[in-house]
Motif scaffolding. Structure first.
Motif, PDB file in Angstrom:
ATOM      1  N   TYR A 152       0.846  -1.212   0.000  1.00 24.76           N
ATOM      2  CA  TYR A 152       0.000   0.000   0.000  1.00 24.76           C
ATOM      3  C   TYR A 152       0.880   1.260   0.000  1.00 24.76           C
ATOM      4  N   SER A 153       2.051   1.192  -0.611  1.00 26.96           N
ATOM      5  CA  SER A 153       3.006   2.285  -0.422  1.00 26.96           C
ATOM      6  C   SER A 153       2.494   3.614  -0.965  1.00 26.96           C
ATOM      7  N   ALA A 154       1.819   3.607  -2.110  1.00 25.89           N
ATOM      8  CA  ALA A 154       1.357   4.885  -2.668  1.00 25.89           C
ATOM      9  C   ALA A 154       0.305   5.506  -1.750  1.00 25.89           C
ATOM     10  N   TYR A 155      -0.616   4.681  -1.280  1.00 22.64           N
ATOM     11  CA  TYR A 155      -1.653   5.173  -0.351  1.00 22.64           C
ATOM     12  C   TYR A 155      -0.997   5.759   0.902  1.00 22.64           C
ATOM     13  N   CYS A 156      -0.079   5.002   1.498  1.00 27.51           N
ATOM     14  CA  CYS A 156       0.572   5.465   2.734  1.00 27.51           C
ATOM     15  C   CYS A 156       1.308   6.775   2.491  1.00 27.51           C
ATOM     16  N   ALA A 157       1.964   6.879   1.338  1.00 26.07           N
ATOM     17  CA  ALA A 157       2.715   8.099   1.027  1.00 26.07           C
ATOM     18  C   ALA A 157       1.777   9.300   0.922  1.00 26.07           C
ATOM     19  N   THR A 158       0.609   9.108   0.281  1.00 23.46           N
ATOM     20  CA  THR A 158      -0.316  10.251   0.156  1.00 23.46           C
ATOM     21  C   THR A 158      -0.846  10.662   1.521  1.00 23.46           C
ATOM     22  N   LYS A 159      -1.066   9.684   2.402  1.00 23.90           N
ATOM     23  CA  LYS A 159      -1.626  10.027   3.712  1.00 23.90           C
ATOM     24  C   LYS A 159      -0.581  10.725   4.586  1.00 23.90           C
ATOM     25  N   ALA A 160       0.695  10.334   4.442  1.00 24.69           N
ATOM     26  CA  ALA A 160       1.757  11.058   5.147  1.00 24.69           C
ATOM     27  C   ALA A 160       1.847  12.486   4.594  1.00 24.69           C
ATOM     28  N   ALA A 161       1.676  12.622   3.283  1.00 28.18           N
ATOM     29  CA  ALA A 161       1.735  13.954   2.667  1.00 28.18           C
ATOM     30  C   ALA A 161       0.593  14.842   3.152  1.00 28.18           C
ATOM     31  N   VAL A 162      -0.567  14.245   3.407  1.00 29.22           N
ATOM     32  CA  VAL A 162      -1.710  15.016   3.922  1.00 29.22           C
ATOM     33  C   VAL A 162      -1.356  15.623   5.294  1.00 29.22           C
ATOM     34  N   LEU A 163      -0.577  14.896   6.090  1.00 25.89           N
ATOM     35  CA  LEU A 163      -0.153  15.465   7.385  1.00 25.89           C
ATOM     36  C   LEU A 163       0.755  16.673   7.142  1.00 25.89           C
ATOM     37  N   GLY A 164       1.581  16.601   6.105  1.00 24.57           N
ATOM     38  CA  GLY A 164       2.453  17.741   5.774  1.00 24.57           C
ATOM     39  C   GLY A 164       1.658  18.946   5.318  1.00 24.57           C
ATOM     40  N   LEU A 165       0.642  18.723   4.490  1.00 22.29           N
ATOM     41  CA  LEU A 165      -0.229  19.838   4.079  1.00 22.29           C
ATOM     42  C   LEU A 165      -0.886  20.453   5.308  1.00 22.29           C
ATOM     43  N   THR A 166      -1.401  19.594   6.170  1.00 23.23           N
ATOM     44  CA  THR A 166      -2.138  20.064   7.352  1.00 23.23           C
ATOM     45  C   THR A 166      -1.268  20.974   8.216  1.00 23.23           C
ATOM     46  N   ARG A 167      -0.065  20.497   8.540  1.00 25.90           N
ATOM     47  CA  ARG A 167       0.803  21.272   9.449  1.00 25.90           C
ATOM     48  C   ARG A 167       1.224  22.587   8.800  1.00 25.90           C
ATOM     49  N   SER A 168       1.494  22.548   7.497  1.00 27.94           N
ATOM     50  CA  SER A 168       1.938  23.764   6.814  1.00 27.94           C
ATOM     51  C   SER A 168       0.803  24.778   6.707  1.00 27.94           C
ATOM     52  N   TRP A 169      -0.392  24.309   6.350  1.00 26.83           N
ATOM     53  CA  TRP A 169      -1.544  25.224   6.272  1.00 26.83           C
ATOM     54  C   TRP A 169      -1.872  25.780   7.654  1.00 26.83           C
ATOM     55  N   ALA A 170      -1.722  24.947   8.685  1.00 32.20           N
ATOM     56  CA  ALA A 170      -2.018  25.421  10.046  1.00 32.20           C
ATOM     57  C   ALA A 170      -1.134  26.615  10.379  1.00 32.20           C
ATOM     58  N   ARG A 171       0.126  26.541   9.984  1.00 36.44           N
ATOM     59  CA  ARG A 171       1.041  27.659  10.256  1.00 36.44           C
ATOM     60  C   ARG A 171       0.732  28.841   9.343  1.00 36.44           C
ATOM     61  N   GLU A 172       0.456  28.561   8.059  1.00 35.16           N
ATOM     62  CA  GLU A 172       0.276  29.637   7.070  1.00 35.16           C
ATOM     63  C   GLU A 172      -0.982  30.454   7.339  1.00 35.16           C
ATOM     64  N   PHE A 173      -2.011  29.812   7.878  1.00 35.43           N
ATOM     65  CA  PHE A 173      -3.298  30.512   8.003  1.00 35.43           C
ATOM     66  C   PHE A 173      -3.724  30.770   9.442  1.00 35.43           C
ATOM     67  N   ALA A 174      -2.806  30.533  10.411  1.00 36.33           N
ATOM     68  CA  ALA A 174      -3.092  30.894  11.795  1.00 36.33           C
ATOM     69  C   ALA A 174      -3.101  32.416  11.892  1.00 36.33           C
ATOM     70  N   PRO A 175      -3.882  33.003  12.759  1.00 37.50           N
ATOM     71  CA  PRO A 175      -4.736  32.341  13.732  1.00 37.50           C
ATOM     72  C   PRO A 175      -6.193  32.193  13.266  1.00 37.50           C
ATOM     73  N   ASP A 176      -6.463  32.539  11.992  1.00 33.37           N
ATOM     74  CA  ASP A 176      -7.878  32.606  11.584  1.00 33.37           C
ATOM     75  C   ASP A 176      -8.475  31.257  11.217  1.00 33.37           C
ATOM     76  N   ILE A 177      -7.666  30.472  10.505  1.00 36.23           N
ATOM     77  CA  ILE A 177      -8.194  29.197  10.004  1.00 36.23           C
ATOM     78  C   ILE A 177      -7.440  28.065  10.697  1.00 36.23           C
ATOM     79  N   LEU A 178      -8.165  27.218  11.393  1.00 36.55           N
ATOM     80  CA  LEU A 178      -7.553  26.105  12.129  1.00 36.55           C
ATOM     81  C   LEU A 178      -7.587  24.870  11.244  1.00 36.55           C
ATOM     82  N   VAL A 179      -6.432  24.219  11.132  1.00 34.12           N
ATOM     83  CA  VAL A 179      -6.297  23.091  10.194  1.00 34.12           C
ATOM     84  C   VAL A 179      -5.765  21.879  10.950  1.00 34.12           C
ATOM     85  N   ASN A 180      -6.507  20.804  10.925  1.00 31.85           N
ATOM     86  CA  ASN A 180      -6.112  19.591  11.646  1.00 31.85           C
ATOM     87  C   ASN A 180      -6.355  18.362  10.778  1.00 31.85           C
TER      88      ASN A 180
END
Ligand SMILES: NC(=O)c1ccc[n+]([C@@H]2O[C@H](COP(=O)([O-])OP(=O)(O)OC[C@H]3O[C@@H](n4cnc5c(N)ncnc54)[C@H](O)[C@@H]3O)[C@@H](O)[C@H]2O)c1
Length: 248
Positions: A152-180
């Motif tokens: 399931y390597s491709a699936y796992c890789a995309t889901k790890a990447a989703v965590l990267g998007l989440t953390r980066s957006w959380a920083r980029e759009f704080a404090p107005d938009i909360l991203v988890n």
């Protein structure tokens, strides 16, 4: 009686089935109006949302297509008057050995799970910024982002990447938009396809401290918490309802 999501406008992708469907119903029960996005028809779930006394707008769209993502968010602005909550739940999983995986199959998993999350997030955040009243994004990853899984390597890789998007957006759009993110363990949905409990699944369940796989409603409750008024100090986090299988 006022409800925690009274007056909120939500968009849930993958809303026709499984975790997305359960999430839509939970957000509706908590008072949100909703756009329901899926490749397949969301008419039935829209009717259930309407029966709860909320607005339910069904949109057939492919989250991996830029035009569709744009139109889905526009429907929320046009039909619900804005957008406060995005839940990125649409996803696909394929079991394929690396040495047998074609470039096309790899690209399709990335297109839906990662590009789809990116496109929907970009459209929703742009709308929330213009609106100026903040917002919430909840991206659905998987515990396999941490564990990895053979075949399931491709699936796992995309889901790890989703965590990267989440953390980066959380920083980029704080404090107005909360991203988890929510990173579930195995959940009984059509994606998992457990019509009958095979010996293999029983063995997997015995590795989960709570002794069973999850129900979609148990994931929906965590998503609704992150979308709601009790999560005002939570951003960039990953919540893992997984029966204790992974403890971080
Ligand atoms: N079921 C599990 O064990 C489990 C565990 C961890 C994470 N997840 C994740 O939870 C999310 C929901 O999964 P589920 O188990 O409810 O699966 P599901 O197959 O029941 O639902 C997924 C939905 O996404 C829709 N979809 C697929 N591609 C799409 C696209 N391109 N555009 C729009 N909609 C699309 C499908 O039509 C389907 O209705 C997925 O992101 C999945 O990776 C599931």
């Amino acid at each position: 009686m006022s409800l925690p999501l009274d007056g909120k406008r939500a968009l849930v992708t993958g809303a026709a089935s499984g975790i997305g469907r359960a999430t839509a119903l939970e957000l509706g029960r908590r008072g949100a109006d909703m756009v329901l996005v899926d490749l397949t028809s969301c008419d039935a779930i829209a009717d259930e949302i309407t029966a709860l006394g909320r607005k339910g707008v069904a949109v057939e769209a492919d989250v991996g297509e830029e035009v569709h993502a744009h139109e889905a968010v526009q429907r929320s602005l046009a039909d619900l008057g804005g957008l406060d909550i995005l839940v990125n739940c649409a996803g696909i999983m394929r079991e394929t050995r690396l040495l047998e995986m074609s470039v096309d199959e790899f690209d399709e998993i990335v297109r839906v799970n990662l590009r789809g999350t990116f496109l929907m997030g970009r459209e929703a955040i742009a709308a929330m910024k213009r609106q100026g009243s903040g917002g919430r994004i909840v991206n659905i990853a998987s515990e396999l982002a941490y564990l990895g899984r053979a075949e399931y390597s491709a699936y796992c890789a995309t889901k790890a990447a989703v965590l990267g998007l989440t953390r980066s957006w959380a920083r980029e759009f704080a404090p107005d938009i909360l991203v988890n993110s929510v990173a579930p363990g195995p959940v009984d949905t059509p994606m998992l396809g457990i019509d009958n409990m095979t010996a293999e699944w029983r063995e997997k369940e015995s590795d989960i401290p709570l002794g069973r796989i999850g129900r979609p409603e148990e994931i929906a409750g965590v998503i609704a918490f992150l979308a709601g008024p009790e999560a005002t100090f939570v951003t960039g986090q990953t919540f893992s309802p997984n029966g204790g299988a992974v403890m971080l």
